[in-house]
Design a protein around this motif. Structure first.
Motif, PDB file in Angstrom:
ATOM      1  N   LEU A 141       0.836  -1.186   0.000  1.00 46.58           N
ATOM      2  CA  LEU A 141       0.000   0.000   0.000  1.00 46.58           C
ATOM      3  C   LEU A 141       0.876   1.242   0.000  1.00 46.58           C
ATOM      4  O   LEU A 141       1.885   1.302   0.717  1.00 46.58           O
ATOM      5  CB  LEU A 141      -0.922   0.027   1.226  1.00 46.58           C
ATOM      6  CG  LEU A 141      -1.933  -1.113   1.361  1.00 46.58           C
ATOM      7  CD1 LEU A 141      -2.723  -0.961   2.660  1.00 46.58           C
ATOM      8  CD2 LEU A 141      -2.868  -1.159   0.170  1.00 46.58           C
ATOM      9  N   LEU A 142       0.498   2.220  -0.807  1.00 49.82           N
ATOM     10  CA  LEU A 142       1.169   3.514  -0.830  1.00 49.82           C
ATOM     11  C   LEU A 142       0.252   4.525  -0.155  1.00 49.82           C
ATOM     12  O   LEU A 142      -0.883   4.740  -0.595  1.00 49.82           O
ATOM     13  CB  LEU A 142       1.480   3.944  -2.263  1.00 49.82           C
ATOM     14  CG  LEU A 142       2.279   5.240  -2.422  1.00 49.82           C
ATOM     15  CD1 LEU A 142       3.682   5.074  -1.858  1.00 49.82           C
ATOM     16  CD2 LEU A 142       2.347   5.661  -3.889  1.00 49.82           C
ATOM     17  N   TRP A 143       0.744   5.146   0.930  1.00 54.99           N
ATOM     18  CA  TRP A 143      -0.052   6.062   1.743  1.00 54.99           C
ATOM     19  C   TRP A 143       0.408   7.496   1.522  1.00 54.99           C
ATOM     20  O   TRP A 143       1.582   7.755   1.293  1.00 54.99           O
ATOM     21  CB  TRP A 143       0.100   5.728   3.223  1.00 54.99           C
ATOM     22  CG  TRP A 143      -0.186   4.318   3.606  1.00 54.99           C
ATOM     23  CD1 TRP A 143       0.663   3.256   3.476  1.00 54.99           C
ATOM     24  CD2 TRP A 143      -1.389   3.800   4.188  1.00 54.99           C
ATOM     25  NE1 TRP A 143       0.069   2.116   3.945  1.00 54.99           N
ATOM     26  CE2 TRP A 143      -1.187   2.417   4.391  1.00 54.99           C
ATOM     27  CE3 TRP A 143      -2.602   4.369   4.561  1.00 54.99           C
ATOM     28  CZ2 TRP A 143      -2.160   1.591   4.954  1.00 54.99           C
ATOM     29  CZ3 TRP A 143      -3.564   3.550   5.118  1.00 54.99           C
ATOM     30  CH2 TRP A 143      -3.353   2.188   5.308  1.00 54.99           C
ATOM     31  N   ASP A 144      -0.532   8.427   1.637  1.00 54.93           N
ATOM     32  CA  ASP A 144      -0.198   9.842   1.717  1.00 54.93           C
ATOM     33  C   ASP A 144       0.234  10.113   3.153  1.00 54.93           C
ATOM     34  O   ASP A 144      -0.557   9.967   4.087  1.00 54.93           O
ATOM     35  CB  ASP A 144      -1.406  10.700   1.348  1.00 54.93           C
ATOM     36  CG  ASP A 144      -1.065  12.172   1.247  1.00 54.93           C
ATOM     37  OD1 ASP A 144      -0.456  12.703   2.206  1.00 54.93           O
ATOM     38  OD2 ASP A 144      -1.412  12.806   0.248  1.00 54.93           O
ATOM     39  N   ALA A 145       1.480  10.507   3.351  1.00 53.07           N
ATOM     40  CA  ALA A 145       2.015  10.673   4.699  1.00 53.07           C
ATOM     41  C   ALA A 145       1.397  11.855   5.432  1.00 53.07           C
ATOM     42  O   ALA A 145       1.478  11.937   6.654  1.00 53.07           O
ATOM     43  CB  ALA A 145       3.532  10.838   4.645  1.00 53.07           C
ATOM     44  N   ALA A 146       0.791  12.790   4.717  1.00 56.88           N
ATOM     45  CA  ALA A 146       0.177  13.951   5.358  1.00 56.88           C
ATOM     46  C   ALA A 146      -1.251  13.668   5.807  1.00 56.88           C
ATOM     47  O   ALA A 146      -1.660  14.079   6.893  1.00 56.88           O
ATOM     48  CB  ALA A 146       0.202  15.153   4.414  1.00 56.88           C
ATOM     49  N   GLY A 148      -2.756  10.393   5.668  1.00 57.56           N
ATOM     50  CA  GLY A 148      -2.979   9.036   6.142  1.00 57.56           C
ATOM     51  C   GLY A 148      -3.913   8.228   5.277  1.00 57.56           C
ATOM     52  O   GLY A 148      -4.370   7.155   5.686  1.00 57.56           O
ATOM     53  N   LEU A 149      -4.197   8.686   4.070  1.00 55.68           N
ATOM     54  CA  LEU A 149      -5.095   7.987   3.158  1.00 55.68           C
ATOM     55  C   LEU A 149      -4.296   7.120   2.189  1.00 55.68           C
ATOM     56  O   LEU A 149      -3.155   7.440   1.832  1.00 55.68           O
ATOM     57  CB  LEU A 149      -5.947   8.985   2.378  1.00 55.68           C
ATOM     58  CG  LEU A 149      -6.852   9.904   3.198  1.00 55.68           C
ATOM     59  CD1 LEU A 149      -7.584  10.880   2.286  1.00 55.68           C
ATOM     60  CD2 LEU A 149      -7.842   9.093   4.035  1.00 55.68           C
ATOM     61  N   VAL A 150      -4.903   6.016   1.752  1.00 53.09           N
ATOM     62  CA  VAL A 150      -4.266   5.127   0.782  1.00 53.09           C
ATOM     63  C   VAL A 150      -4.343   5.763  -0.605  1.00 53.09           C
ATOM     64  O   VAL A 150      -5.422   6.117  -1.080  1.00 53.09           O
ATOM     65  CB  VAL A 150      -4.957   3.750   0.766  1.00 53.09           C
ATOM     66  CG1 VAL A 150      -4.345   2.872  -0.323  1.00 53.09           C
ATOM     67  CG2 VAL A 150      -4.820   3.074   2.116  1.00 53.09           C
ATOM     68  N   ARG A 151      -3.189   5.891  -1.245  1.00 52.99           N
ATOM     69  CA  ARG A 151      -3.155   6.409  -2.613  1.00 52.99           C
ATOM     70  C   ARG A 151      -3.326   5.305  -3.643  1.00 52.99           C
ATOM     71  O   ARG A 151      -4.049   5.468  -4.622  1.00 52.99           O
ATOM     72  CB  ARG A 151      -1.835   7.143  -2.861  1.00 52.99           C
ATOM     73  CG  ARG A 151      -1.735   8.502  -2.193  1.00 52.99           C
ATOM     74  CD  ARG A 151      -0.490   9.227  -2.677  1.00 52.99           C
ATOM     75  NE  ARG A 151      -0.429  10.594  -2.172  1.00 52.99           N
ATOM     76  CZ  ARG A 151       0.552  11.443  -2.456  1.00 52.99           C
ATOM     77  NH1 ARG A 151       1.549  11.049  -3.245  1.00 52.99           N
ATOM     78  NH2 ARG A 151       0.550  12.658  -1.958  1.00 52.99           N
ATOM     79  N   SER A 152      -2.615   4.182  -3.410  1.00 49.93           N
ATOM     80  CA  SER A 152      -2.669   3.088  -4.373  1.00 49.93           C
ATOM     81  C   SER A 152      -2.461   1.772  -3.649  1.00 49.93           C
ATOM     82  O   SER A 152      -1.838   1.719  -2.577  1.00 49.93           O
ATOM     83  CB  SER A 152      -1.601   3.241  -5.471  1.00 49.93           C
ATOM     84  OG  SER A 152      -1.746   4.467  -6.161  1.00 49.93           O
TER      85      SER A 152
END
Length: 455
Positions: A141-146, A148-152
């Motif tokens: 899983l690739l997360w947006d670090a700002a 906390g949402l899953v990007r892909s």
């Protein structure tokens, strides 16, 4: 609360327990600033409250923030002091629980949940804006670090994912699984771009069991290795193999930070070698104790030195150009128990971190400087600037000053324990990663990487 308002100023009645958006209103913070001579505390309060409350989406949003005026009261020197505080500077990701990752740093603390089996690793992107996690459930899983949402999401069709890395540009992801499949994915869409190894000639003695991969600094090449006598270099664009490196059983491969060279360490002999990934030639051979095998190898930040650790024997620093031994430490002299679990080279200078049975020892490869960090932890990560070491053990994640050995922060997340058991009933591992975070730009440009602020 006591730091924010001191002993002389009476805090608002709304404050109880941990600071919140409601308790630290702009009026309260401005009152604090007017009562105290210095503005350092006000800057700290501002950054904490703004990180917890504001969601800056653009310059106009930043300028209209009610807390924006507070930052304007802070001088550049004070802002620099705040940025130098490690808890504000870095993002830290820790597998505090078997199926989740706790993300702490400049933005509010978040618990990232998305995997259904034990997490096998975490790694930030080079920019620090994304976090990559991979798991035994067959996904990465690739997360947006700002946010906390899953990007892909990247699915390996049930196979356990063993490794992962974000390309330098952040546009692609590379992963490997227990079935020996090395994949390159599109970071935004999660679409498979290439499966490495399918074009490799059938007559080559290459076994598919995956052990790891490394992406080159320019993002044009990828080196993979498994349970075979070859580390294979692929063109990351065409997925065509370009080189087969090594002639001994490969234990690990490390890419040099400034060139196309690769350090290959063997697990069946005390041999390491440096290869050119462009012309597929061996440049330097590093021969150690013939009665031992290499447990670990790393490349220093300047690309001029490498370090190898021989099991229960020696740690040797080598000249990467000539192959000469520059420094040798006996494991017994490093720790009396002779029990060393892990070593890592700093990403910023000539130091190495050595995890022993009772402490982590920071040694300089070019001098006699030694720093002792009194913590028993095999799971640790080094900050990009080399000033902080983060450990994960028991119920604590701790942040240490690598120059003094002092403890900076403990228990970065809320929780009394970590770990547990995954589906197989085995105790879950603890993984930790650290990267530069982001802060609010005082000139109204929104959220910017701290690396750019440093520039």
């Amino acid at each position: 609360d006591s730091i924010g308002f001191g002993r002389t100023a009476k805090p608002p009645a709304a404050i109880s327990g941990r600071p919140s958006v409601a308790s630290f209103s702009p009026g309260h913070v401005m009152e604090c600033c007017s009562r105290r001579r210095g503005t350092f505390v006000c800057c700290v309060v501002f950054i904490v409250t703004h990180a917890a409350a504001a969601r800056v989406r653009g310059p106009a949003d930043a300028r209209s923030s009610p807390l924006h005026a507070i930052l304007e009261r802070c001088s550049k020197d004070v802002v620099r002091q705040v940025l130098d505080m490690a808890p504000f500077r870095y993002r830290v990701a820790t597998t505090a629980y078997p199926l989740s990752v706790t993300l702490s740093g400049p933005t509010p603390q978040r618990v990232l949940r998305g995997h259904t089996a034990g997490i096998a690793g975490v790694r930030f992107s080079p920019s620090g804006m994304e976090l990559l996690t991979w798991s035994r459930d067959g996904s990465a899983l690739l997360w947006d670090a700002a946010t906390g949402l899953v990007r892909s999401r990247f699915d390996h069709r049930g196979e356990e994912v063993e490794c992962g890395q974000v390309f330098p540009a952040g546009d692609r992801i590379a992963t490997c699984d227990s079935d020996g499949t090395y994949s390159i994915w599109h970071a935004s869409s999660g679409r498979t771009l290439a499966i490495l190894g399918q074009q490799w000639p059938a007559n080559q003695p290459y076994r598919p069991e995956a052990r790891g991969l490394e992406v080159f600094p320019k993002g044009d090449l990828v080196v993979t290795w498994g349970r075979s006598r070859h580390a294979i270099v692929y063109d990351a664009t065409t997925s065509v193999p370009t080189c087969s490196l090594s002639d001994l059983l490969v234990g690990m491969a490390k890419v040099f930070p400034d060139s196309d060279r690769v350090l290959i360490a063997s697990t069946e002999a005390a041999m390491a070698s440096i290869w050119s990934a462009r012309n597929c030639t061996k440049l330097v051979a590093l021969r150690g104790d013939p009665d031992e095998w290499i447990e670990f190898a790393a490349v220093f930040a300047d690309g001029r030195k490498v370090v190898t650790w021989y099991s229960d024997s020696q740690i040797v620093v080598w000249d990467a150009n000539s192959g000469e031994s520059l420094r040798t430490w006996d494991c017994q002299s490093i720790h009396r128990s002779n029990r060393i679990y892990r070593i890592e080279a700093f990403p910023s200078d000539d130091r190495i971190a050595i995890a022993t049975w009772s402490q982590i020892i920071v040694r300089n490869a070019t001098s006699d400087d030694v720093v002792h960090i009194h913590v028993t932890s095999r799971a640790f990560a080094l900050s990009p600037l080399g000033d902080v070491l983060v450990t994960c053990i028991g119920g604590d994640t701790q942040m240490w000053n690598t120059r003094t050995g002092n403890l900076l922060v403990t228990s970065l997340w809320d929780g009394s324990s970590f770990g547990g058991r995954d589906r197989s009933g085995e105790p879950s591992d603890c993984f930790v990663a650290i990267a530069l975070g982001t802060v609010l730009d005082p000139h109204g440009m929104g959220s910017v990487p701290l690396r750019d602020v440093a520039r």
